[in-house]
Design an enzyme around this catalytic site. Structure first.
Site, PDB file in Angstrom:
ATOM      1  N   ASP A 241     -11.592   1.400 -24.083  1.00  0.00           N
ATOM      2  CA  ASP A 241     -11.977   1.154 -22.272  1.00  0.00           C
ATOM      3  C   ASP A 241     -11.409   2.679 -22.052  1.00  0.00           C
ATOM      4  O   ASP A 241     -10.386   3.434 -22.020  1.00  0.00           O
ATOM      5  CB  ASP A 241     -10.478   0.158 -21.767  1.00  0.00           C
ATOM      6  CG  ASP A 241     -11.310  -1.439 -21.861  1.00  0.00           C
ATOM      7  OD1 ASP A 241     -12.457  -1.262 -22.251  1.00  0.00           O
ATOM      8  OD2 ASP A 241     -10.742  -1.890 -21.900  1.00  0.00           O
TER       9      ASP A 241
ATOM     10  N   ARG B  97      -4.841  -8.958 -20.475  1.00  0.00           N
ATOM     11  CA  ARG B  97      -5.822  -8.358 -21.849  1.00  0.00           C
ATOM     12  C   ARG B  97      -5.627  -7.247 -22.371  1.00  0.00           C
ATOM     13  O   ARG B  97      -6.127  -7.215 -23.811  1.00  0.00           O
ATOM     14  CB  ARG B  97      -7.673  -8.127 -21.219  1.00  0.00           C
ATOM     15  CG  ARG B  97      -6.589  -6.199 -20.024  1.00  0.00           C
ATOM     16  CD  ARG B  97      -8.389  -6.411 -18.824  1.00  0.00           C
ATOM     17  NE  ARG B  97      -9.425  -6.037 -19.733  1.00  0.00           N
ATOM     18  CZ  ARG B  97     -10.073  -5.113 -20.743  1.00  0.00           C
ATOM     19  NH1 ARG B  97      -9.435  -4.051 -20.359  1.00  0.00           N
ATOM     20  NH2 ARG B  97     -11.253  -4.860 -21.114  1.00  0.00           N
TER      21      ARG B  97
ATOM     22  N   GLU C 228       2.898  -8.058   9.299  1.00  0.00           N
ATOM     23  CA  GLU C 228       2.588  -6.746   9.226  1.00  0.00           C
ATOM     24  C   GLU C 228       3.047  -5.973   7.987  1.00  0.00           C
ATOM     25  O   GLU C 228       3.291  -4.622   7.511  1.00  0.00           O
ATOM     26  CB  GLU C 228       3.322  -6.186  10.699  1.00  0.00           C
ATOM     27  CG  GLU C 228       3.323  -5.289  10.894  1.00  0.00           C
ATOM     28  CD  GLU C 228       1.513  -4.116  11.251  1.00  0.00           C
ATOM     29  OE1 GLU C 228       1.182  -4.583  11.679  1.00  0.00           O
ATOM     30  OE2 GLU C 228       2.055  -2.754  10.643  1.00  0.00           O
TER      31      GLU C 228
ATOM     32  N   PRO D  43       1.110  -0.802   0.147  1.00  0.00           N
ATOM     33  CA  PRO D  43       0.403  -0.263  -0.002  1.00  0.00           C
ATOM     34  C   PRO D  43       0.837   1.462  -0.217  1.00  0.00           C
ATOM     35  O   PRO D  43       0.318   2.753  -1.088  1.00  0.00           O
ATOM     36  CB  PRO D  43      -0.616  -0.130   1.609  1.00  0.00           C
ATOM     37  CG  PRO D  43      -0.034  -0.853   1.936  1.00  0.00           C
ATOM     38  CD  PRO D  43       0.781  -1.943   0.815  1.00  0.00           C
TER      39      PRO D  43
HETATM   40  N1  SAM Z   1       2.494  -2.590   7.836  1.00  0.00           N
HETATM   41  C1  SAM Z   1       1.608  -2.172   6.077  1.00  0.00           C
HETATM   42  C2  SAM Z   1       1.604  -0.981   5.405  1.00  0.00           C
HETATM   43  O1  SAM Z   1       1.690  -0.511   6.199  1.00  0.00           O
HETATM   44  O2  SAM Z   1       2.146  -0.578   4.926  1.00  0.00           O
HETATM   45  C3  SAM Z   1       0.704  -3.048   5.018  1.00  0.00           C
HETATM   46  C4  SAM Z   1       0.519  -4.461   5.808  1.00  0.00           C
HETATM   47  S1  SAM Z   1      -0.584  -5.328   5.203  1.00  0.00           S
HETATM   48  C5  SAM Z   1      -1.884  -6.080   6.309  1.00  0.00           C
HETATM   49  C6  SAM Z   1       0.298  -6.889   3.777  1.00  0.00           C
HETATM   50  C7  SAM Z   1       0.306  -7.175   2.570  1.00  0.00           C
HETATM   51  O3  SAM Z   1      -0.642  -6.918   1.575  1.00  0.00           O
HETATM   52  C8  SAM Z   1       1.365  -5.959   1.939  1.00  0.00           C
HETATM   53  O4  SAM Z   1       2.745  -6.857   2.441  1.00  0.00           O
HETATM   54  C9  SAM Z   1       0.999  -6.096   0.491  1.00  0.00           C
HETATM   55  O5  SAM Z   1       1.255  -7.269   0.253  1.00  0.00           O
HETATM   56  C10 SAM Z   1      -0.510  -6.387   0.880  1.00  0.00           C
HETATM   57  N2  SAM Z   1      -1.598  -5.158   0.731  1.00  0.00           N
HETATM   58  C11 SAM Z   1      -2.035  -4.740   1.374  1.00  0.00           C
HETATM   59  N3  SAM Z   1      -2.653  -3.414   0.855  1.00  0.00           N
HETATM   60  C12 SAM Z   1      -2.175  -3.197  -0.115  1.00  0.00           C
HETATM   61  C13 SAM Z   1      -2.810  -3.058  -1.266  1.00  0.00           C
HETATM   62  N4  SAM Z   1      -3.580  -1.522  -1.368  1.00  0.00           N
HETATM   63  N5  SAM Z   1      -1.972  -1.857  -2.827  1.00  0.00           N
HETATM   64  C14 SAM Z   1      -1.330  -3.515  -2.422  1.00  0.00           C
HETATM   65  N6  SAM Z   1      -0.932  -4.070  -1.847  1.00  0.00           N
HETATM   66  C15 SAM Z   1      -1.540  -4.296  -0.579  1.00  0.00           C
END
Ligand code: SAM
Length: 250
Positions: free
Chosen positions: A168, A153, A115, A88
């Protein structure tokens, strides 16, 4: 093109990759989806992929050794293709990023859990950090599937209509025009006349105008960035009129 997906939950991918357009694309040999279980690159009897964070605090951290070993044994050391970390904290995924990845022969995608990742994975292994939006999911598998779907796609031969992806939303910087199908009249609501007569130029013009109007009202941020040089005389005029009233919506 090949996707090399690194995850501790490969089973989450199987139903989605095994259905519809993605399944057909793989069966035709247009794309390969290779799933790599990060646990297979551990060397302890519990196949440990996470550990407690230095400095304390809640949550577990994905260990660097199995992820480095998995990625390097599949993609080489250093890898000679994009290695995408789902996080994220990354750059927001977009259609232009999908086009960029679709031009590659091979793309690696690392899915996180827990985490977070040991920071050395970000610093020394990956080439791209990508987010699918400003929210947090439990893992990177759904985000990875979104990238795989959006990119696949765009590959030649995957969609029945090869021009489909260019119409698109987001492909050319505008939202797509409205669609209608039969019946021509439903509960007193009629399909726009321009679409019924079979006049291709009129239809094309109507579609561009609708795209401009809907982008202007729903996504003024995109409308402001749109490059109008591809527009014809009539559609350019509509664009300029909309541009004048943009501040009212912006
Ligand atoms: N503690 C982390 C942070 O605040 O950056 C978030 C960890 S999340 C619980 C676990 C995993 O979910 C991340 O390492 C990522 O691979 C994935 N993930 C969660 N939200 C995401 C998003 N918005 N975009 C991409 N990957 C995401």
């Amino acid at each position: 093109m090949k996707f090399e997906i690194f995850t501790i939950l490969p089973e989450l991918f199987t139903p989605y990759l095994g259905a519809s357009i993605l399944q057909k694309a793989a069966a035709k040999g247009l794309v390969e989806f290779n799933l790599h279980n990060i646990r297979n690159y551990t060397h302890d009897k519990h196949h440990t992929t996470d550990d407690t964070p230095y400095g304390g605090g809640g949550g577990m951290v994905m260990k660097p050794e199995p992820i480095f070993e998995a990625v390097e044994s599949v993609l080489g050391s250093p890898p000679n293709c994009p290695v995408v970390l789902m996080t994220p904290q990354g750059k927001p995924f977009s259609q232009s990023m999908a086009f960029e990845f679709a031009s590659e022969q091979q793309v690696g995608i690392i899915c996180g859990r827990y985490e977070g990742y040991d920071e050395r994975i970000r610093q020394y292994l990956v080439t791209h950090e990508v987010s699918i939006g400003d929210f947090v999911l439990t893992g990177g598998e759904l985000p990875a599937l979104m990238i795989v779907d959006a990119v696949t796609r765009l590959l030649p031969g995957v969609l029945g209509d090869p021009t489909g992806a260019m119409d698109d939303s987001h492909a050319m910087g505008l939202l797509e025009y409205p669609h209608y199908t039969k019946p021509a009249e439903f509960r007193g609501w009629n399909v726009p006349e321009e679409l019924l007569g079979g006049n291709h130029q009129l239809i094309e013009e109507w579609r561009i105008i609708q795209s401009l109007r809907r982008t202007h009202s729903k996504r003024p941020d995109l409308f402001q960035k749109f490059d109008p040089r591809s527009l014809g005389k009539k559609t350019r005029k509509i664009y300029e009129e909309l541009l004048k009233i943009l501040p009212l919506h912006g």
